[in-house]
Design an enzyme around this catalytic site. Structure first.
Site, PDB file in Angstrom:
ATOM      1  N   ILE A 111     -10.485   8.493 -23.786  1.00  0.00           N
ATOM      2  CA  ILE A 111     -10.071   9.862 -23.436  1.00  0.00           C
ATOM      3  C   ILE A 111     -10.164  10.731 -24.690  1.00  0.00           C
ATOM      4  O   ILE A 111      -9.545  10.411 -25.698  1.00  0.00           O
ATOM      5  CB  ILE A 111      -8.624   9.892 -22.905  1.00  0.00           C
ATOM      6  CG1 ILE A 111      -8.477   8.946 -21.705  1.00  0.00           C
ATOM      7  CG2 ILE A 111      -8.226  11.311 -22.525  1.00  0.00           C
ATOM      8  CD1 ILE A 111      -7.036   8.812 -21.220  1.00  0.00           C
ATOM      9  N   LYS A 169       0.864   6.680 -31.040  1.00  0.00           N
ATOM     10  CA  LYS A 169      -0.084   7.606 -30.415  1.00  0.00           C
ATOM     11  C   LYS A 169       0.562   8.951 -30.099  1.00  0.00           C
ATOM     12  O   LYS A 169      -0.008  10.008 -30.377  1.00  0.00           O
ATOM     13  CB  LYS A 169      -0.660   6.969 -29.151  1.00  0.00           C
ATOM     14  CG  LYS A 169      -1.531   5.752 -29.448  1.00  0.00           C
ATOM     15  CD  LYS A 169      -1.771   4.941 -28.172  1.00  0.00           C
ATOM     16  CE  LYS A 169      -2.660   3.737 -28.423  1.00  0.00           C
ATOM     17  NZ  LYS A 169      -2.688   2.839 -27.238  1.00  0.00           N
TER      18      LYS A 169
END
Lengths: 441, 441
Positions: B136, B205
């Site tokens: 992504i 993340k």
């Protein structure tokens, strides 16, 4: 710090949205990219044109040439739309070496290569992130983030008006015409809805995505286009009973290489059609005016990009990202760092729709008498096609009743031929409806 | 045509994936970006290390210094992972002016600013698209496509292992430990699953995304982290009955400005926690090992980016896009065109988790006797909190039974205090579970 001046053409809904977004966020934008953006002029249709956000009066002009001819303006936004004067405006700006940012899908679809060539010739560039799927950054994603991928398929819900209508038809069991009228009243559909509901707007957008993905410019005449006018509440309901949701999809597929020809370039199909999407698939849950683009590639696998596909605010986000790229390209003297379009497969080809393959949904109206299904099945089977199911929904009484056939994968040409033959049966009455079924297998 | 040489450090799962993808698609990549990429060396742990795709033997070396010290190598990929030797490798490459591409979320999270400063000092750059959510392209989307947006919230399903486990727990009604064991057997979870199931990987993340969105580097010690170990099949089922799916979300929220302080910079909360997501929301349909990042901003509105969050192939796509950017930046001499990180809000602050607000799900074990609910309600109400529902699910017999409370929006501190008081009631037994509920309102 560098500062660039922006000239805007178009101060209506989208134009004022961009103006407003720049007012709100220009300090943030400048802090992030290290370049200042100052709005110098806004060409409008009329000073008192209705617009959702106000535009500073002293910046407005009624003459778009004031914008493109101003030597102090470095970047021009074209937010007028259409394929007429907008083209003249963009070319006039490019010829003067200005960077141009546009949301004009119809124009890019019809005249992209000519505009890109003009940009290259004048050592500048043309940016069009806002032309496809509004706020969804699908152009940058395809062109930059997926640059190392072969693109195997694209399935886009790229027209918010149609998606809004289909969502309400499904939720409320309502008829197309009724929901359209309501959508027009609410401002979700234009007074003349043709461009949207007949699929042309979606075709412009999917054609642009197909071109970027496959490296040759897709002529929009090569795109098979069907809109949503012929869908009935029955179709929506029957699809639901079979576990599907009907969405208007723009579709790009790789076709097998032409037999006997080696290295003949990519062969793809590009189409727009109401399509049965399995309820479990993410695209089936994309509702209301939202857009989504599903892209499957190698090595990336399946991806989806979702957001508002239109409207002043979402579109402004895409325009601002293009303005940022234009400003950075200008600052660094790299206008063609990522060119608007790279023709890396000039020998690519769009195959005729008749040659595409998919599963199909066929809704017929038949006389409610013995032997009809046998006759239809015989035609299907003689055409070399095979059915995965036949449903004669209960609760329908009258001279004719609906009959739903679902096929296994078949070629469109064979399917069309079979439907023509079936339609000639005396027991088959009124219009039928043939839709592709996508299982994302 | 420019050509740049690539040196790779790491030739295991991800490294061989990148090697394979470049072999498959380098002609396409070169045609698209107009720059050639040639792999010159691959430093591996062992020549016969197990890897899903083969690496050309004569390119392999056992000494990573062969890669960073080769003056002919322009771009280096670090695919070793961890915060130890990987940091030395990256610094060694940056010091020699090489561009570095990494997938190392733990390292970027812990030492990002130091590495970015080294890149700037040596007039090169560090690229880390692959570090968050695999294929992504969320880094490029946040940094470039959303550059004109204020980012109001981020909700990310960014750990594939946890999402796989939660998906199976929901589908099968299975227990955490059983699904984890099966996931380990299938290779979806590590032998030591701590980093994943306790939420630390997701925290790395979401911290990176929070930093990029808000312009100050988030210290990972400021991130509240809860994993999925304490979830029971009962919780998954109760949530489902209430119309919710439990997902491990990394969350970034804007907090209101501190009272009495003007222009004190952005205040945000950053957390990782199992969270109740309404079934109608797109995040609830993100299943198996897939990742998705929901980002809401102004003017863009709601957006979602979905794809495979890990694995050799999806990660290779992100690495290739970074290699393409590195090559273009090198070609044009613009290594810091889009810097790895722009500290545009140095005075930003992560607020304590106790100050965050949300709705809550509280699962208690209580003695099945009269008056218990009244006592609990009294504590809740005394704490200034209010309940939206109380469910005592049927079908549970025994000394203790589960009791589910759903609250309206409340501050975490008040909620924690109430839970502590409730836990001290003699009728409340065993561990309770408190989870945030997000309605995306």
């Amino acid at each position: 710090m560098n500062q660039f001046n922006l000239g805007m053409i178009g101060g209506g809904t989208v134009g004022s949205g961009v103006f407003h977004a720049l007012q709100q966020n220009s300090a943030l934008l400048t802090a992030r990219i290290g370049v200042g953006i100052a709005i110098r002029k806004v060409a409008v249709k009329a000073f008192d044109e209705p617009r959702p956000y106000p535009i500073t009066e002293k910046l407005m002009t009624l003459n778009w040439r004031d914008v493109v001819e101003d030597p102090e303006i470095h970047i021009v936004t074209e937010l007028v739309g259409g394929t007429g004067i907008a083209k003249t405006m963009i070319l006039a700006a490019l010829e003067r070496g200005k960077a141009v940012v546009t949301a004009n899908k119809a124009l890019i679809s019809a005249h992209g290569p000519e505009l890109f060539a003009a940009a290259r010739k004048h050592n500048t560039s043309l940016y069009f992130e806002a032309s496809v799927a509004g706020g969804i950054p699908i152009i940058k994603v395809l062109r930059e983030s997926m640059v190392g991928n072969r693109i195997d398929r694209i399935d886009g819900i790229v027209n918010g008006t149609c998606n809004y209508i289909l969502t309400r038809m499904k939720r409320e069991g309502a008829a197309f015409a009724d929901v359209l009228a309501d959508a027009q009243r609410l401002g979700y559909a234009e007074a003349d809805p043709t461009l949207d509901v007949d699929g042309h707007d979606a075709a412009h957008k999917i054609g642009i995505l197909a071109s970027l993905a496959h490296g040759f410019w897709v002529d929009h005449h090569d795109i098979h286009v069907e809109g949503i006018r012929s869908l009935t509440p029955l179709d929506i309901r029957f699809a639901a009973q079979l576990g599907y949701t009907i969405k208007l999809l723009g579709m790009v597929r790789m076709a097998p290489p032409a037999s006997g020809k080696k290295n003949s370039g990519p062969r793809i199909s590009v189409s727009v059609s109401p399509t049965l999407v399995p309820d479990g698939h993410v695209l089936a849950s994309v509702n209301d005016v939202f857009n989504a683009v599903f892209v499957s590639g190698s090595p990336i696998g399946d991806t989806l990009y979702y957001g508002r596909g239109a409207g002043k605010d979402a579109t402004a986000s895409a325009i601002l990202s293009d303005i940022a790229d234009a400003a950075l390209d200008r600052k660094h003297g790299t206008p063609q760092r990522v060119p608007p379009f790279v023709a890396h497969a000039r020998d690519g080809k769009v195959i005729p729709y008749a040659e595409t393959r998919s599963r199909f949904y066929l809704r017929l109206n038949v006389l409610d008498r013995a032997g009809v299904i046998a006759k239809i099945s015989a035609i299907i089977s003689k055409a070399g096609l095979s059915l995965s199911s036949i449903v004669q929904p209960e609760g329908h009484e009258g001279e004719t009743v609906p009959l739903i056939l679902m096929t296994h994968i078949a070629q469109r040409a064979a399917m069309d031929k079979a439907v023509t033959a079936i339609s000639k049966l005396p027991a088959v009455k009124g219009p039928s409806l043939l839709l592709p079924v996508e299982d994302f297998g």
